[in-house]
Design a protein around this motif. Structure first.
Motif, PDB file in Angstrom:
ATOM      1  N   ASN A  42      50.866  49.527  55.936  1.00  0.00           N
ATOM      2  CA  ASN A  42      50.834  49.837  54.506  1.00  0.00           C
ATOM      3  C   ASN A  42      51.014  48.588  53.652  1.00  0.00           C
ATOM      4  O   ASN A  42      50.332  48.403  52.644  1.00  0.00           O
ATOM      5  N   GLU A  43      51.944  47.739  54.038  1.00  0.00           N
ATOM      6  CA  GLU A  43      52.179  46.513  53.274  1.00  0.00           C
ATOM      7  C   GLU A  43      50.950  45.612  53.299  1.00  0.00           C
ATOM      8  O   GLU A  43      50.567  45.021  52.286  1.00  0.00           O
ATOM      9  N   LEU A  44      50.310  45.509  54.473  1.00  0.00           N
ATOM     10  CA  LEU A  44      49.107  44.677  54.593  1.00  0.00           C
ATOM     11  C   LEU A  44      47.983  45.247  53.737  1.00  0.00           C
ATOM     12  O   LEU A  44      47.276  44.508  53.045  1.00  0.00           O
ATOM     13  N   LEU A  45      47.835  46.575  53.755  1.00  0.00           N
ATOM     14  CA  LEU A  45      46.798  47.214  52.954  1.00  0.00           C
ATOM     15  C   LEU A  45      47.016  46.955  51.471  1.00  0.00           C
ATOM     16  O   LEU A  45      46.069  46.675  50.726  1.00  0.00           O
ATOM     17  N   GLN A  46      48.252  47.046  51.030  1.00  0.00           N
ATOM     18  CA  GLN A  46      48.559  46.794  49.622  1.00  0.00           C
ATOM     19  C   GLN A  46      48.204  45.364  49.240  1.00  0.00           C
ATOM     20  O   GLN A  46      47.648  45.110  48.158  1.00  0.00           O
ATOM     21  N   ARG A  47      48.494  44.392  50.112  1.00  0.00           N
ATOM     22  CA  ARG A  47      48.179  42.995  49.805  1.00  0.00           C
ATOM     23  C   ARG A  47      46.673  42.773  49.750  1.00  0.00           C
ATOM     24  O   ARG A  47      46.167  42.058  48.880  1.00  0.00           O
ATOM     25  N   VAL A  48      45.937  43.383  50.688  1.00  0.00           N
ATOM     26  CA  VAL A  48      44.481  43.225  50.701  1.00  0.00           C
ATOM     27  C   VAL A  48      43.865  43.805  49.447  1.00  0.00           C
ATOM     28  O   VAL A  48      43.001  43.194  48.810  1.00  0.00           O
ATOM     29  N   LEU A  49      44.311  45.013  49.055  1.00  0.00           N
ATOM     30  CA  LEU A  49      43.771  45.646  47.855  1.00  0.00           C
ATOM     31  C   LEU A  49      44.075  44.825  46.609  1.00  0.00           C
ATOM     32  O   LEU A  49      43.236  44.692  45.709  1.00  0.00           O
ATOM     33  N   ALA A  50      45.269  44.253  46.541  1.00  0.00           N
ATOM     34  CA  ALA A  50      45.623  43.430  45.386  1.00  0.00           C
ATOM     35  C   ALA A  50      44.768  42.172  45.333  1.00  0.00           C
ATOM     36  O   ALA A  50      44.336  41.735  44.264  1.00  0.00           O
ATOM     37  N   GLU A  51      44.480  41.585  46.507  1.00  0.00           N
ATOM     38  CA  GLU A  51      43.652  40.374  46.541  1.00  0.00           C
ATOM     39  C   GLU A  51      42.220  40.683  46.140  1.00  0.00           C
ATOM     40  O   GLU A  51      41.601  39.945  45.382  1.00  0.00           O
ATOM     41  N   VAL A  52      41.679  41.794  46.643  1.00  0.00           N
ATOM     42  CA  VAL A  52      40.312  42.179  46.295  1.00  0.00           C
ATOM     43  C   VAL A  52      40.185  42.420  44.799  1.00  0.00           C
ATOM     44  O   VAL A  52      39.197  42.066  44.165  1.00  0.00           O
ATOM     45  N   ALA A  53      41.224  43.026  44.210  1.00  0.00           N
ATOM     46  CA  ALA A  53      41.167  43.357  42.786  1.00  0.00           C
ATOM     47  C   ALA A  53      41.132  42.119  41.911  1.00  0.00           C
ATOM     48  O   ALA A  53      40.635  42.156  40.789  1.00  0.00           O
ATOM     49  N   THR A  54      41.666  40.994  42.393  1.00  0.00           N
ATOM     50  CA  THR A  54      41.748  39.786  41.571  1.00  0.00           C
ATOM     51  C   THR A  54      40.751  38.708  41.992  1.00  0.00           C
ATOM     52  O   THR A  54      40.683  37.666  41.366  1.00  0.00           O
ATOM     53  N   THR A  55      39.968  38.935  43.055  1.00  0.00           N
ATOM     54  CA  THR A  55      39.008  37.937  43.526  1.00  0.00           C
ATOM     55  C   THR A  55      37.700  38.077  42.763  1.00  0.00           C
ATOM     56  O   THR A  55      37.109  39.152  42.744  1.00  0.00           O
ATOM     57  N   PRO A  56      37.216  37.006  42.086  1.00  0.00           N
ATOM     58  CA  PRO A  56      35.971  37.110  41.321  1.00  0.00           C
ATOM     59  C   PRO A  56      34.763  37.236  42.244  1.00  0.00           C
ATOM     60  O   PRO A  56      34.780  36.768  43.379  1.00  0.00           O
TER      61      PRO A  56
END
Length: 331
Positions: free
Chosen positions: A45-59
């Motif tokens: 779950n923690e890894l998924l949250q980090r991946v989703l946050a990175e995708v949301a901010t990656t241009p």
């Protein structure tokens, strides 16, 4: 790419079945063997949250892949009526900048990775023209071979390799492909297999089509550029036999300071003729000029210098520097 990603609620760890005994310290999972499973789920779950946050901010990122053989042949025939690149001059720097500007308008929220310029050369040794193109910012020249009939060999495989590699590593989300060969279908499919979108750009054909139907079918979008788009960047070579109004000198190029002075002189003339408000619209694009203005600057400079600057990327940049050096202090 979406700017907002919905929050994902962590998956609750499974509860032990009724009657399961508590382990040391009161942990109900310890004796049942579910402790490691619950910890693994929490880590996931923690890894998924980090991946989703990175995708949301990656241009988003795009790249342009141009088959130079197709560009020279199709654009040359469209503007001059011949495909032989020896019969005309192509302002590669200006055309590449026009492609970059067009991509910027189509993908406004995306950043450019680079332009890949694929061409052929004997024994893959750069020609002087290819060297000048390779020196341009954000441009990478990739060379295949030329056979005895001056046909490119190995270019399609280079395009496929780059497209597939960049898509596989998520380096690009969109790929602009400028070409027409059916052999490029596999490159399109490879990139799409990794989630990239491929946008096929073509050149208006004088008759029929100059792009293979299977290639058009596989691309995510298509766009065709007409005669007016290419006319500023292609000039038929004038010789004493063919005649012409004048022939620009092709001897030693002018000095850097002469070119800079001409750039400033043209800026002063434009200010007087067009007014401050008209030129102020170009300021946000510094250090670049709109394609049409850049072409007008080049044409006027060549007339004043009586020397062609096409193929002299360094002098073209100095010309713009001189133009901006005079223009910017006025505002």
């Amino acid at each position: 790419m979406n700017d907002h990603v919905a929050e994902t609620s962590p998956i609750p760890p499974p509860r032990p079945s009724a009657g399961a005994g508590a382990g040391p310290g009161g942990d109900p999972y310890a004796s049942s063997g579910l402790g490691e499973v619950a910890a693994g789920i929490r880590r996931t779950n923690e890894l998924l949250q980090r991946v989703l946050a990175e995708v949301a901010t990656t241009p988003s990122t795009h790249a342009v892949f141009a088959d130079a053989g197709y560009v020279y042949a199709a654009a040359g025939r469209l503007v001059t009526g011949v495909e032989d690149r020896r019969a005309f001059d192509l302002d590669a720097e200006g055309l590449i900048e026009a492609f970059i500007d067009k991509a910027r308008t189509i993908f406004p929220e995306s950043r450019l990775l680079r332009v890949y310029w694929y061409d052929g050369a004997r024994r893959r040794i750069h020609t002087p023209e290819q060297q000048r193109i390779a020196e341009l910012p954000d441009v990478k020249v990739r060379l295949g071979n030329l056979n005895a009939n001056n046909q490119q060999k190995g270019v399609d495989s280079l395009i496929r390799g780059d497209l597939e590699s960049l898509a596989r590593h998520r380096a690009i989300s969109d790929a602009v492909l400028i070409g027409g060969d059916e052999d490029l279908v596999s490159a399109v499919e490879a990139a799409q297999g990794y989630g990239a979108r491929v946008h096929l750009w073509g050149i208006e054909a004088t008759a029929g089509r100059n792009q293979a139907d299977p290639l058009l079918w596989e691309a995510d979008s298509q766009r065709v550029f007409d005669l007016e788009f290419f006319k500023p960047y292609i000039t038929g070579r004038v010789t004493a036999e063919t005649g012409g109004d004048h022939v620009l000198c092709e001897g030693l190029p002018p000095g850097r300071e002469d070119v800079r002075f001409v750039g400033a002189r043209i800026a002063a003339r434009w200010l007087a003729e067009r007014g401050r408000e008209a030129l102020a619209e170009m300021l946000p694009g510094y250090p670049y000029l709109p394609p049409q203005a850049d072409q007008e600057l080049l044409n006027e400079a060549e007339e004043l210098l009586q020397h062609s600057l096409r193929g002299h990327a360094g002098l073209r940049r100095i010309l713009r520097d001189g133009f901006w050096d005079h223009l910017r202090p006025q505002y």
